[in-house]
Design a protein around this motif. Structure first.
Motif, PDB file in Angstrom:
ATOM      1  N   GLN B 132     -71.144 -59.067 -86.363  1.00  0.00           N
ATOM      2  CA  GLN B 132     -69.768 -59.035 -85.880  1.00  0.00           C
ATOM      3  C   GLN B 132     -69.591 -57.984 -84.794  1.00  0.00           C
ATOM      4  OE1 GLN B 132     -67.666 -59.836 -90.088  1.00  0.00           O
ATOM      5  NE2 GLN B 132     -69.051 -58.113 -89.946  1.00  0.00           N
ATOM      6  N   ILE B 133     -69.023 -58.418 -83.682  1.00  0.00           N
ATOM      7  CA  ILE B 133     -68.832 -57.519 -82.551  1.00  0.00           C
ATOM      8  C   ILE B 133     -67.413 -57.645 -82.023  1.00  0.00           C
ATOM      9  CG2 ILE B 133     -69.614 -56.993 -80.201  1.00  0.00           C
ATOM     10  CD1 ILE B 133     -72.360 -57.754 -80.995  1.00  0.00           C
ATOM     11  N   LEU B 134     -66.753 -56.502 -81.887  1.00  0.00           N
ATOM     12  CA  LEU B 134     -65.432 -56.479 -81.258  1.00  0.00           C
ATOM     13  C   LEU B 134     -65.585 -56.041 -79.814  1.00  0.00           C
ATOM     14  CD1 LEU B 134     -63.244 -54.552 -83.901  1.00  0.00           C
ATOM     15  CD2 LEU B 134     -63.373 -57.023 -83.524  1.00  0.00           C
ATOM     16  N   LEU B 135     -65.004 -56.804 -78.894  1.00  0.00           N
ATOM     17  CA  LEU B 135     -65.031 -56.415 -77.487  1.00  0.00           C
ATOM     18  C   LEU B 135     -63.653 -55.902 -77.083  1.00  0.00           C
ATOM     19  CD1 LEU B 135     -66.928 -59.269 -75.610  1.00  0.00           C
ATOM     20  CD2 LEU B 135     -67.835 -57.198 -76.672  1.00  0.00           C
ATOM     21  N   GLY B 136     -63.571 -54.616 -76.798  1.00  0.00           N
ATOM     22  CA  GLY B 136     -62.310 -54.034 -76.317  1.00  0.00           C
ATOM     23  C   GLY B 136     -61.965 -54.571 -74.935  1.00  0.00           C
ATOM     24  N   SER B 137     -60.721 -54.406 -74.566  1.00  0.00           N
ATOM     25  CA  SER B 137     -60.213 -55.078 -73.371  1.00  0.00           C
ATOM     26  C   SER B 137     -60.893 -54.630 -72.066  1.00  0.00           C
ATOM     27  CB  SER B 137     -58.696 -54.878 -73.264  1.00  0.00           C
ATOM     28  OG  SER B 137     -58.399 -53.518 -73.451  1.00  0.00           O
ATOM     29  N   GLY B 138     -61.366 -53.388 -71.977  1.00  0.00           N
ATOM     30  CA  GLY B 138     -61.975 -52.946 -70.714  1.00  0.00           C
ATOM     31  C   GLY B 138     -63.409 -53.402 -70.539  1.00  0.00           C
ATOM     32  N   LEU B 142     -67.715 -61.519 -71.283  1.00  0.00           N
ATOM     33  CA  LEU B 142     -68.857 -62.007 -72.058  1.00  0.00           C
ATOM     34  C   LEU B 142     -69.580 -63.169 -71.380  1.00  0.00           C
ATOM     35  CD1 LEU B 142     -70.257 -61.751 -74.874  1.00  0.00           C
ATOM     36  CD2 LEU B 142     -68.632 -63.421 -75.721  1.00  0.00           C
ATOM     37  N   TYR B 143     -68.851 -63.932 -70.553  1.00  0.00           N
ATOM     38  CA  TYR B 143     -69.427 -65.152 -69.984  1.00  0.00           C
ATOM     39  C   TYR B 143     -69.868 -65.000 -68.538  1.00  0.00           C
ATOM     40  CZ  TYR B 143     -67.442 -66.674 -74.323  1.00  0.00           C
ATOM     41  OH  TYR B 143     -67.134 -66.767 -75.661  1.00  0.00           O
ATOM     42  N   ASN B 144     -69.891 -63.771 -68.068  1.00  0.00           N
ATOM     43  CA  ASN B 144     -70.509 -63.397 -66.796  1.00  0.00           C
ATOM     44  C   ASN B 144     -71.979 -63.839 -66.854  1.00  0.00           C
ATOM     45  OD1 ASN B 144     -72.322 -61.395 -65.441  1.00  0.00           O
ATOM     46  ND2 ASN B 144     -70.397 -60.474 -64.799  1.00  0.00           N
ATOM     47  N   ASP B 145     -72.503 -64.375 -65.762  1.00  0.00           N
ATOM     48  CA  ASP B 145     -73.862 -64.929 -65.844  1.00  0.00           C
ATOM     49  C   ASP B 145     -74.933 -63.885 -66.169  1.00  0.00           C
ATOM     50  OD1 ASP B 145     -73.670 -64.050 -62.964  1.00  0.00           O
ATOM     51  OD2 ASP B 145     -75.723 -64.812 -62.965  1.00  0.00           O
ATOM     52  N   LYS B 146     -74.718 -62.645 -65.710  1.00  0.00           N
ATOM     53  CA  LYS B 146     -75.715 -61.606 -66.021  1.00  0.00           C
ATOM     54  C   LYS B 146     -75.672 -61.226 -67.501  1.00  0.00           C
ATOM     55  CE  LYS B 146     -75.832 -59.519 -61.465  1.00  0.00           C
ATOM     56  NZ  LYS B 146     -75.061 -58.546 -60.683  1.00  0.00           N
ATOM     57  N   VAL B 147     -74.470 -61.240 -68.071  1.00  0.00           N
ATOM     58  CA  VAL B 147     -74.351 -60.989 -69.520  1.00  0.00           C
ATOM     59  C   VAL B 147     -75.077 -62.099 -70.278  1.00  0.00           C
ATOM     60  CG1 VAL B 147     -72.769 -60.700 -71.462  1.00  0.00           C
ATOM     61  CG2 VAL B 147     -72.127 -59.804 -69.219  1.00  0.00           C
ATOM     62  N   LEU B 148     -74.807 -63.336 -69.870  1.00  0.00           N
ATOM     63  CA  LEU B 148     -75.426 -64.480 -70.549  1.00  0.00           C
ATOM     64  C   LEU B 148     -76.950 -64.408 -70.469  1.00  0.00           C
ATOM     65  CD1 LEU B 148     -72.955 -67.253 -69.371  1.00  0.00           C
ATOM     66  CD2 LEU B 148     -73.359 -66.589 -71.744  1.00  0.00           C
TER      67      LEU B 148
END
Lengths: 249, 249
Positions: B132-138, B142-148
């Motif tokens: 489980q991961i919470l992503l804060g607003s800043g 997540l769907y940026n190609d480098k993230v992927l």
């Protein structure tokens, strides 16, 4: 103030952006106030500092230095957002650190190819207090600008030795070193069940895709793996380095 | 076979390269055989698969799919070296995972901005068995190609929840969760001397430059630091995540 791209010094700085240029000239380029400050603090062999007027620091006066225009700073910069200061560092005075002089834990990198990974591993090694790193021949160039950016000056604090890994590991073994290698095969032992008996060990980390090469694995006295409980197939090599180096310390 | 950049599907795929486009269309794009295979295995809501003839796999037949030319594959690709297969994944069916349903260890990211770092942290969490991961607003999209690319499909294996961190952490505390935060201040405890008493904890990791923000640190029940023995001033956040998550597990 230097204003022209045709200036001989600017031409030289530009050549330092390629591995070939660095080799030919025997120097490399660092960029940004933080790295230049680290180079000064670490008494690196600085051959010259180039700065935009707004980026001037009094410490630069102790070296050959030149003002450059904003346009030239952008021209030399490899980041897209120049912070306006550059230094070139002599590589020719770098004495080869002999394998015979290594003492205590050593990190050996076998064909780590991503510049960010190499830089991050060296930064991590520095943070954890390790002092010696062997770079095998297939590893990305230490003076690549992306490596320099992610190292954040840590290469000024450690011995980083370019080496033929097989020869070096054998020499270390003759001196009583224990060769550890990160591997996922079934002879590998879980990191959680392993502690080195003394600090005469060298940890080999491998390529992003292939891991440690077979011929190096064949030399290992102990293969180690980080237990995986989830579905990911592997760790990023810089993260693996962090976990292994933290746990082995 | 689709041959034209003016094709409506190609135009849509191209729009998915921006955060704005992804939001508007309610989908994101993945690239490469490995990620597409992970999406299929994980039963992600695939809306369509696009492939160069040489990249065809029989598994693609279970979905809407189209052949595309080599030129179009290069046009859609964000890597410079297209591997010839793309899928777009529906985001609209993604149900919000309520904070109330979180069980066991949680990782919370406060303004992690480098795509490689975000992707690597999620891949590491997956490898170590966290879910489980919470992503804060800043935090970077997540769907940026480098993230992927750096996640390598791990987001298909975990619950990743976009959240207002302060509200979420308070809710977790009300449910008996212990909030741990990575910090270097003098109230922080060394990781080597700390073990959580149960698995109801959430670890907060912060921004690359600033660390965890003050307002979040104020909520922390326990601040933790990784002991540093060398001269580097900090760890890369993805490496710190790896060390902390390994040691806390």
């Amino acid at each position: 103030m230097i204003q022209s791209k045709q200036n001989e010094q600017i031409k030289t700085l530009k050549k330092l952006q390629s591995r070939k240029g660095r080799k030919k000239i025997g120097a490399y380029l660092i960029e940004g106030p933080h790295l230049v400050e680290e180079a000064i603090k670490s008494q690196a062999p600085i051959k010259g500092i180039y700065y935009r007027p707004d980026a001037y620091q009094p410490a630069y006066d102790a070296y050959d230095n030149e003002e450059i225009t904003e346009e030239l700073a952008a021209y030399i910069s490899e980041t897209g957002q120049s912070q306006g200061v550059f230094a070139w560092i002599d590589l020719s005075v770098q004495t080869d650190f002999p394998i015979e002089d290594l003492q205590g834990p050593v990190i050996a990198l076998d064909s780590v190819q991503d510049p960010g990974n190499l830089g991050t591993i060296i930064r991590t090694a520095d943070a954890l207090g390790y002092q010696q790193i062997l770079l095998g021949s297939g590893t990305v160039d230490l003076y690549n600008d992306k490596v320099l950016r992610s190292m954040q000056g840590s290469h000024f604090h450690l011995e980083v030795v370019q080496a033929d890994l097989k020869t070096s590991l054998r020499k270390l073994q003759e001196r009583g070193y224990y060769v550890l290698a990160s591997a996922l095969d079934d002879q590998a032992q879980s990191l959680t069940d392993y502690q080195p008996s003394d600090n005469q060990w060298v940890l080999v980390l491998g390529n992003e895709g292939q891991g440690v090469s077979e011929s190096i694995l064949a030399l290992a006295d102990q293969k180690l793996y980080i237990p995986m409980a989830g579905q990911a197939e592997s760790f990023n090599v810089a993260v693996a380095a962090g976990i292994l180096l933290y746990a082995l310390a």
